[in-house]
Design an enzyme around this catalytic site. Structure first.
Site, PDB file in Angstrom:
ATOM      1  N   HIS A 138      -9.546 -27.428 -39.936  1.00 54.74           N
ATOM      2  CA  HIS A 138      -8.848 -25.465 -40.066  1.00 54.74           C
ATOM      3  C   HIS A 138      -9.915 -24.685 -40.758  1.00 54.74           C
ATOM      4  CE1 HIS A 138      -5.177 -23.436 -40.184  1.00 54.74           C
ATOM      5  NE2 HIS A 138      -5.176 -22.950 -42.102  1.00 54.74           N
ATOM      6  N   SER A 171      -5.891 -18.662 -41.943  1.00 55.92           N
ATOM      7  CA  SER A 171      -4.723 -18.677 -41.945  1.00 55.92           C
ATOM      8  C   SER A 171      -3.687 -18.332 -41.183  1.00 55.92           C
ATOM      9  CB  SER A 171      -4.562 -20.386 -41.756  1.00 55.92           C
ATOM     10  OG  SER A 171      -3.198 -21.186 -42.566  1.00 55.92           O
ATOM     11  N   ASP A 200      -8.049 -27.585 -34.624  1.00 54.68           N
ATOM     12  CA  ASP A 200      -7.003 -27.402 -35.318  1.00 54.68           C
ATOM     13  C   ASP A 200      -6.029 -28.029 -35.610  1.00 54.68           C
ATOM     14  OD1 ASP A 200      -6.132 -26.460 -37.700  1.00 54.68           O
ATOM     15  OD2 ASP A 200      -7.263 -24.260 -37.818  1.00 54.68           O
TER      16      ASP A 200
END
Length: 546
Positions: A494, A225, A465
């Site tokens: 995610h 991320s 996502d």
């Protein structure tokens, strides 16, 4: 991030905060070119002294082999002999030193997430052929957890739907403006001397200090991320010091940070149908609607009802329409959250008829999903770490990496447009953050991410996502050019690693042998059988979007 038990809901919701990002460089500054940083003297500072790790309150068990240490680094790398701050690091050494290649440094995302216990999570996820090759290294980024922490003195329960800036039910942003100004002032009051230097570029410089302190000529890296952007910045600042790089759920470096945040509107809209379909297929259980369209109408009815009459919780939290929107947005991060989300919608549907909400419903939202799924919030935090540390560190990074537009009228126009185009997020992604009223300007322009360097980067990305979108991953892929290969997986959520897709095999092979796929690849969603056999993902959102 770790809060007291009475704040479990806040923990889950605050997890949504970590992805919010903002864009724009100071108008007077040009982007940093990515020129190599000066070499770190290997003799600079003593080698780490490894010992017991700090106590941790977590459902995730810490690997007993994990050891921790503290490094001191410059607060401001432009003044290396000035004030120092602490960086907490951790290590799980390879069980086969004869097969060791080097170190695998990792970051779980955020910004604002602790990474001190990420090695313990990776020790469960990675196969022996990878674990034999590396010492697993984690760290709390500057400003976070057991590293020198920052705070803004926020009340995460009372200010829940303002941490991410949801407009009023009528679309007004006056309270967001007041919160932005008050919070910017509070952050400056509590942590003003630290805040300007809690940046991605400085965290990348800390990573190179970690590499040097461990006596390694290069580092391999696993970033999730926000950690993908951190990894890309490291590649650009320290060319030649990177070995094998894996970036899972990618951030487009050209959107740092406000434009990245605005992309949530579409990303959430693309992902929500997965949850609607889940509930519709189980209408006999949840009674929310027999088709996705019916479930969507039920959800819209619930948020509208809560806008009109919020439901109080005995713990002090108020479940209004925006709180339900934010909990739902976070619930899209992982399919394993869907049962808890459908249960909550079912309970709210009953509660809006006149009864108060059962507090147990909110408690069940603390890390919903299958037991044992590893978390990305890092786990360990010192007892004296401020309760709002994760949010304060988030604000510091997104406000100090790049300057935000300060025009209230601009934000109001964009909020109104997004509310019409993307009603699921109600205009939040385009709204005012404290960055619009921040008391300091970025001390340097954003780092320009380039494709200069060896072909040694593997990008992993889901098609749906809700936080770091496929469009963002394509932006990073384009910025890295020939350096990178991207594997796109046809699934929602995610975080890619550990869910049983072909991306797992490709990553493990790359880390173990250095072999990258010859070209970009597309993977179908894993079968239920493959997913059931997979190891838990090392990622789970903590307090924010990334």
């Amino acid at each position: 991030m770790r809060l007291s038990p009475r704040s479990r809901l806040t923990v889950f919701i605050a997890a949504a905060t970590v992805a919010a990002m903002t864009a724009g460089a100071p108008p007077q500054a040009e982007a940093r070119t990515g020129a190599p940083e000066p070499a770190v003297a290997e003799a600079e500072g003593a080698a780490p002294i490894w010992g017991e790790c700090p106590p941790v309150e977590s459902a995730i068990s810490r690997d007993p082999r994990q050891r921790c240490a503290t490094l001191r680094v410059p607060l401001d790398y432009r003044a290396p002999r000035g004030r120092n701050i602490e960086i907490a690091i951790s290590r799980i050494g390879t069980a086969r030193p004869g097969s060791r290649r080097g170190i695998l440094l990792s970051n779980p995302g955020g910004p604002g997430d602790s990474g001190l216990d990420l090695p313990s999570r990776l020790a469960v996820v990675l196969p022996p052929e990878v674990l034999d090759r590396y010492d697993l290294i984690g760290f709390d980024p500057r400003g976070v957890g057991h590293s020198t922490p920052v705070t803004c003195g926020l009340d995460l329960v009372k200010q829940f739907t303002l941490l991410l800036p949801y407009p009023a039910p009528d679309g007004g942003i006056e309270r967001n403006l007041a919160f932005a100004r008050d919070t910017a002032a509070a952050c400056a009051e509590h942590s003003g001397d630290l805040l300007p230097f809690i940046t991605t570029a400085n965290t990348a410089r800390d990573m190179d200090r970690i590499r040097a302190a461990l006596g390694e000529p290069k580092l391999s890296y696993f970033g999730l991320s926000y950690g993908t952007y951190l990894g890309a910045v490291y590649l650009s600042l320290f060319p030649g010091r990177d070995d094998r790089i894996v970036l899972d759920s990618a951030v487009d470096p050209g959107t740092v940070w406000r434009d990245m945040l605005r992309g949530w509107s579409e990303a959430v809209a693309v992902r929500l149908p997965d949850l609607l379909a889940f509930a519709a297929e189980r209408d006999a259980v949840y009674h929310l609607g027999a088709t996705p369209d019916e479930v969507r109408r039920t959800y819209d009815r619930l948020t509208a009802a809560l806008d009109r009459r919020p439901l109080p919780d005995p713990g002090g939290f108020v479940l209004d329409g925006n709180a339900l929107r934010e909990i739902t947005r976070m619930g899209l991060y992982f399919d394993g959250y869907f049962p808890s989300m459908a249960e909550l919608w079912q309970e709210v549907a009953a509660a809006v008829s006149g009864s108060t909400l059962d507090p147990a419903v909110l408690t069940r939202l603390d890390r919903p999903g299958p037991a044992g799924r590893a978390g990305g919030d890092g786990g360990a935090e010192r007892a004296e770490t401020p309760a709002d540390n994760h949010v304060a560190a988030l604000y510091a990074v997104i406000c100090d990496d790049a300057a935000w537009p300060r025009s209230v009228a601009l934000h109001a126009r964009q909020v109104a447009a997004d509310r019409r185009a993307w009603p699921v997020t109600a205009g939040m992604p385009s709204n005012l953050w404290p960055c619009a009223a921040w008391h300091s300007r970025p001390v340097e322009p954003p780092v320009t991410v380039t494709g200069h360097g060896p072909r040694n980067v593997l990008i992993l990305q889901n098609t749906r996502d809700p936080s770091t979108s496929l469009a963002g991953a394509r932006g990073l892929r384009a910025a890295l050019g020939r350096r990178a290969v991207m594997i796109t997986v046809d699934q929602g959520g995610h975080g890619v690693v550990g869910l049983g897709s072909c991306a797992d095999e490709a990553m493990n092979s790359f880390l173990a042998t250095g072999a990258l796929p010859g070209r970009d690849r597309f993977c179908p969603a894993p079968s239920p059988a493959d997913a059931a056999r997979s190891t838990p993902s090392p990622y789970i959102p903590s307090v924010g979007p990334l």
